[in-house]
Design an enzyme around this catalytic site. Structure first.
Site, PDB file in Angstrom:
ATOM      1  N   HIS A 155     -13.219   2.547 -10.913  1.00  0.00           N
ATOM      2  CA  HIS A 155     -13.486   3.980 -10.980  1.00  0.00           C
ATOM      3  C   HIS A 155     -14.027   4.399 -12.338  1.00  0.00           C
ATOM      4  O   HIS A 155     -13.663   3.824 -13.359  1.00  0.00           O
ATOM      5  CB  HIS A 155     -12.187   4.760 -10.726  1.00  0.00           C
ATOM      6  CG  HIS A 155     -11.666   4.612  -9.333  1.00  0.00           C
ATOM      7  ND1 HIS A 155     -12.175   5.337  -8.288  1.00  0.00           N
ATOM      8  CD2 HIS A 155     -10.697   3.813  -8.813  1.00  0.00           C
ATOM      9  CE1 HIS A 155     -11.521   4.997  -7.175  1.00  0.00           C
ATOM     10  NE2 HIS A 155     -10.628   4.060  -7.470  1.00  0.00           N
ATOM     11  N   ARG A 195       0.305   1.872  -1.661  1.00  0.00           N
ATOM     12  CA  ARG A 195       0.233   2.384  -3.033  1.00  0.00           C
ATOM     13  C   ARG A 195       1.670   2.548  -3.536  1.00  0.00           C
ATOM     14  O   ARG A 195       2.525   3.061  -2.795  1.00  0.00           O
ATOM     15  CB  ARG A 195      -0.448   3.744  -3.062  1.00  0.00           C
ATOM     16  CG  ARG A 195      -1.817   3.814  -2.387  1.00  0.00           C
ATOM     17  CD  ARG A 195      -2.242   5.282  -2.314  1.00  0.00           C
ATOM     18  NE  ARG A 195      -3.531   5.487  -1.681  1.00  0.00           N
ATOM     19  CZ  ARG A 195      -3.712   5.638  -0.371  1.00  0.00           C
ATOM     20  NH1 ARG A 195      -2.685   5.555   0.461  1.00  0.00           N
ATOM     21  NH2 ARG A 195      -4.909   5.874   0.123  1.00  0.00           N
ATOM     22  N   CYS A 232     -13.729 -21.826  11.840  1.00  0.00           N
ATOM     23  CA  CYS A 232     -13.361 -22.685  10.709  1.00  0.00           C
ATOM     24  C   CYS A 232     -11.862 -22.938  10.598  1.00  0.00           C
ATOM     25  O   CYS A 232     -11.450 -23.840   9.881  1.00  0.00           O
ATOM     26  CB  CYS A 232     -13.917 -22.132   9.401  1.00  0.00           C
ATOM     27  SG  CYS A 232     -13.235 -20.558   8.910  1.00  0.00           S
TER      28      CYS A 232
END
Lengths: 417, 480
Positions: free
Chosen positions: B52, B313, B445
């Site tokens: 940011h 968060r 994979c």
């Protein structure tokens, strides 16, 4: 390193093998077959069930048997192939860049290319099934590889989402290997796979098929502990209050196949948004001259035999082009998938010869009993065929004669009689 | 594993890892404790990956200070460690007058913090820069210093760098209690006691619990969940810059961006999670994310979603990052409550913390020799044809492409396992190499990655895990 080749075929599954054999038999002696895995055969290697070869060999073969018939021919004819070879790019000029541990990086300059890369499976993420992110969620094909090739059990108790053929076949396979299958859920009101598989893989093993049901939540921290399933309404939205918890440590997804056309897009080939494969004419030539497509990279087939038949057609067209027999068409005709038709292959007819019989493969967009398929051109009906039943899971075809097409557009439609 | 360290760092997220790396330049013994089997398995592995510009936080806050410093450090740090970073710039778009007032406030914040490269631009100018933006956008705040980084690669590279400099990375070790005092802490773990003179608490969402164990639980963290949708690389490039909507009290709002690896990412929303382990996604949240992102760019295709995920968060009740030595428990340092802009701030937090620790220990001495990172590291996918050719010639495993979607080779997968702090799990390989991160999400994979892991680690396939213990892939063999 740069190598020139008349014909490079990308992928050695049923499409690539059949195309290579046909091209070599038609006199192209420097065909090159590129395969990213360590053996020829593609997905057939892990399809150890029977049901292959009925149309071509008039007998029921397993996948590996079907593949081995072609592989034997590839070897007898001395067709050149490279294993462990990944094509990392392809351009419009038909320059194919590939790598493998032995030759390093090689650029193949091809006169013609046949795309036979097959498809991949749609994964959980594409469905946006909410919930936690534990281990134990596999696509049906990956689970098939684990069980059939590696001899590993990807869990103990399964729920299968999606009634596509691989899902149905895996339901039976897990049951045979001593794993439990709680149910096969299908979001649509009708099954996605062939009827014979519903009977042989589910009914014969008492595995319930839950139509109009889907998985709405994944449970479990490290390993899957269960899923919540729910009934869906006509708009395929889960109906509140119909949720049911199913305890299982394995969720197999058989929710659609996506043609692997990343290389095709890179080469500038125009892709049909409905099939996910290239837009082709009746010779299976794509929008880039000299590049042909066949098999599941073109559109997803229900039967391997049809893949091989289509591949031979692509090979025949490529051989004619290489031998300089390709002609310019008199006109180009657009085929429109109208009401009741999901898609057609080819999407384009190139008009060369008035007597040419043109085979158009299609799938209906819904289940239609007692129906009729019509082809119209300039508002006039030029073809009609009656069907007892049309279902999206089963590919059908019609044959029209070039001389019947007076305009530059034809529309194919399906409706109830 | 030794039992005695000068410094114990709890938590190998991006903050703990960068602090470990920075302190590993000094002549001290360090352990980095991680409850998971790998680094970057918490919030550092599940966030937007944005660097940011720094105008969001209140001027004068720790968030503002460390964000701006960290963003300045990020390009150089990523170069040193060979981590993908791109200076893309960002736009906060406004749809009406209220939004315009909000972006004006952000602009003023930024100016107060001396952030360079900020500009309020018209809707037309914004669409000129980003043609995918909707016509309804009236104005935008452009920030030239913003960028994107691979958060988990930054995290893992920092751990690898620290380990190369002698830090002990101790995984699968849960801290259960902290006794003793400065100079002689005893950390009780699920693997026995570890003694340390100094403790740095970088435990992410659990940092409040760790601080309480140490005897100074003065703050509380609330897990706030953000859900994301990640789209195919074919959609990457729809936007070049990070596109934010104006922030609200819930967070920075739903963004649209191209990740540093080229996928299109939209999200996150913000809702209080059920627990600190709750990273479940929800249909209504994902719908909200998609519908909200559509306000910025109409051209988002739901059919191109390849995966969805959620991250937590660690929102502190103090309103700002908690960084520094505990007053009640000297020798115990916190780097806690590092919610957004935590990733951007992490390099500066590490630098600051190294200073605090050095001061606390009476001045640390730099090692004679140490590494600041492995430098530029090209992935096969990004090499030129000549480089690819050379790489295969030197190591034929580069010619064996294992992950078709992301063109990851066997050589790279082996290297990711063998490296310092190497991968031990399928997800560990995935985060280091991108094998399995493409459009097929590992369908092709996975079997090969399992084989390579089993071979390199010398374990049986049944013991190969997706992530933490218990996340087994095979329940057994079909034939014994």
């Amino acid at each position: 390193m740069i190598e020139n080749r008349s014909l490079v075929i990308i992928g050695s599954g049923p499409a690539g093998l059949a195309a290579a054999v046909r091209a070599r038999k038609s006199g192209i002696d420097d065909v090159l077959l590129l395969e990213r895995e360590d053996q020829l055969g593609g997905i057939l290697k892990q399809c150890i069930h029977t049901g292959f070869g009925v149309k071509i060999f008039k007998e029921e073969l397993t996948g590996p048997e079907f593949a081995s018939r072609y592989i034997r021919k590839v070897k007898e004819l001395g067709i050149d192939y490279r294993l462990d070879t990944m094509v990392i790019s392809m351009d419009e000029g038909k320059n194919i860049t590939a790598v493998n541990p032995r030759d390093g990086l090689v650029v193949y300059k091809a006169e013609c290319v046949i795309l036979a890369m097959g498809c991949r499976e749609r994964a959980r993420g594409a469905l946006r099934i909410p919930g936690t992110n534990p281990s134990g969620i596999f696509t049906a094909g990956t689970a098939q590889k684990f069980v059939n090739i590696e001899g590993m059990k990807p869990g103990k108790t399964a729920l299968i989402l999606g009634s596509g053929d691989i899902g149905l076949i895996m339901a039976r396979r897990l049951a045979l290997e001593g794993m439990k299958v709680k149910a096969v859920c299908e979001i649509m009101p009708y099954p996605g796979g062939l009827e014979r598989n519903i009977i042989q893989c589910l009914e014969d093993f008492d595995i319930p098929l839950r139509l109009s049901h889907t998985v709405v939540r994944i449970h479990g921290g490290h390993r899957l502990e269960g899923v919540t399933i729910a009934r869906v309404d006509e708009l395929l939205k889960p109906v509140p209050g119909t949720e049911e918890y199913v305890k299982c440590d394995m969720l197999l997804l058989s929710v659609g196949l996506i043609p692997e056309n990343e290389l095709s897009r890179e080469a500038g080939i125009i892709i049909d948004p409905v099939t996910g494969g290239a837009i082709v004419n009746q010779n299976l030539e794509t929008s880039v001259e000299g590049i042909f497509a066949c098999g599941n990279v073109l559109h997803v087939h229900d039967l391997v035999d049809y893949v091989a038949i289509e591949a031979e057609r692509a090979a025949k067209s490529a051989v004619e082009k290489i031998k300089g027999k390709g002609k310019d068409p008199k006109k180009r005709i657009q085929i429109t998938a109208g009401n009741g038709i999901r898609y057609t292959v080819p999407q384009i007819i190139d008009y060369y010869d008035e007597n040419e019989k043109i085979k158009i493969y299609f799938r209906s967009s819904d289940k239609l009993d007692e129906s009729r398929v019509t082809v119209t051109c300039k508002g006039k009906n030029i073809y009609t065929k009656k069907y007892k039943r049309l279902i999206p899971a089963e590919m059908e075809y019609i044959k029209i004669t070039a001389s019947d097409i007076k305009g530059r557009k034809v529309i194919i439609e399906a409706e109830k009689r | 594993m030794k039992k005695q360290y000068d410094i114990a760092i709890i938590g190998a997220g991006v903050v703990g890892a960068l602090i470990a790396r920075r302190l590993s330049f000094y002549d001290v013994s360090i352990c980095l404790l991680e409850r998971h089997i790998d680094a970057a398995m918490g919030a550092s592995g599940a966030n937007s990956g944005i660097v940011h510009a720094g105008y969001d936080a209140e001027p004068g806050s720790l968030k503002a200070r460390f964000n701006i410093l960290g963003t300045g450090m990020m390009p150089g740090l990523c170069r040193q460690m060979g981590v993908p970073y791109k200076n893309t710039g960002s736009l906060v778009v406004a749809f009406d007058e209220d939004d315009e007032a909000r972006i004006d406030d952000l602009y003023k914040n930024g100016i107060a913090e001396n952030i360079e490269g900020l500009e309020i631009i018209s809707g037309e100018k914004a669409r000129e820069m980003e043609p995918a933006l909707n016509p309804g956008i009236t104005k935008a705040l452009f920030a030239s210093t913003a960028g994107v980084v691979s958060p988990y690669k930054l995290n893992i590279a920092a751990v690898e760098n620290a380990v190369a400099n002698g830090v002990d990375f101790i995984r699968e070790t849960n801290v259960e209690g902290i006794n003793g005092a400065r100079g002689g802490f005893i950390i009780q773990t699920s693997r026995g006691n570890i003694n340390a003179g100094t403790i740095i608490n970088c435990a992410g969402i659990y940092a409040d619990d760790i601080a309480a164990m140490a005897g100074d639980g003065f703050f509380h963290l609330t897990p706030r969940k953000g859900e994301y949708l990640l789209m195919d690389r074919s959609e990457g490039g729809l936007v070049e810059r990070v596109i934010f909507q104006p922030p609200s009290d819930k967070g920075k709002g739903v963004l649209v961006m191209t990740t540093v690896d080229g996928n299109l990412l939209i999200g996150p929303d913000a809702n209080v999670a059920d627990s600190k382990e709750d990273i479940e996604t929800h249909a209504d949240s994902l719908d909200y994310v998609y519908r909200t992102a559509l306000r910025s760019c109409g051209g988002l295709k739901l059919g191109k979603v390849i995966t969805s995920f959620a991250g937590l968060r660690a929102t502190p009740d103090t309103g700002d990052f908690i960084i520094g030595e505990s007053i009640k428990v000297p020798g115990f340092f916190n780097a806690a409550g590092i919610e957004s802009p935590g990733l951007s701030s992490a390099p500066a937090i590490a630098e600051h913390m190294a200073g605090l620790i050095s001061e606390s220990l009476g001045g640390l001495v730099e090692k004679k020799e140490y590494s600041k990172g492995k430098g530029n590291h090209d992935f096969f996918r990004d090499m030129t044809l000549e480089e690819k050719e050379k790489a295969i010639r030197e190591n034929p495993d580069y010619g064996q492409v294992v992950c078709r979607c992301e063109n990851v080779t066997k050589a790279e997968i082996i290297e990711s396992i063998k490296g310092p702090a190497g991968a031990r799990t399928v997800d560990g390989v995935k985060r280091r190499t991108r094998a399995g991160m493409g459009r097929c999400q590992g369908g092709f994979c996975l079997p090969a990655v399992i084989d390579i892991l089993a071979g390199e680690l010398g374990i049986s396939k049944e013991d190969v895990m997706k992530g933490d213990p218990g996340s087994y892939i095979f329940a057994g063999r079909t034939r014994e």
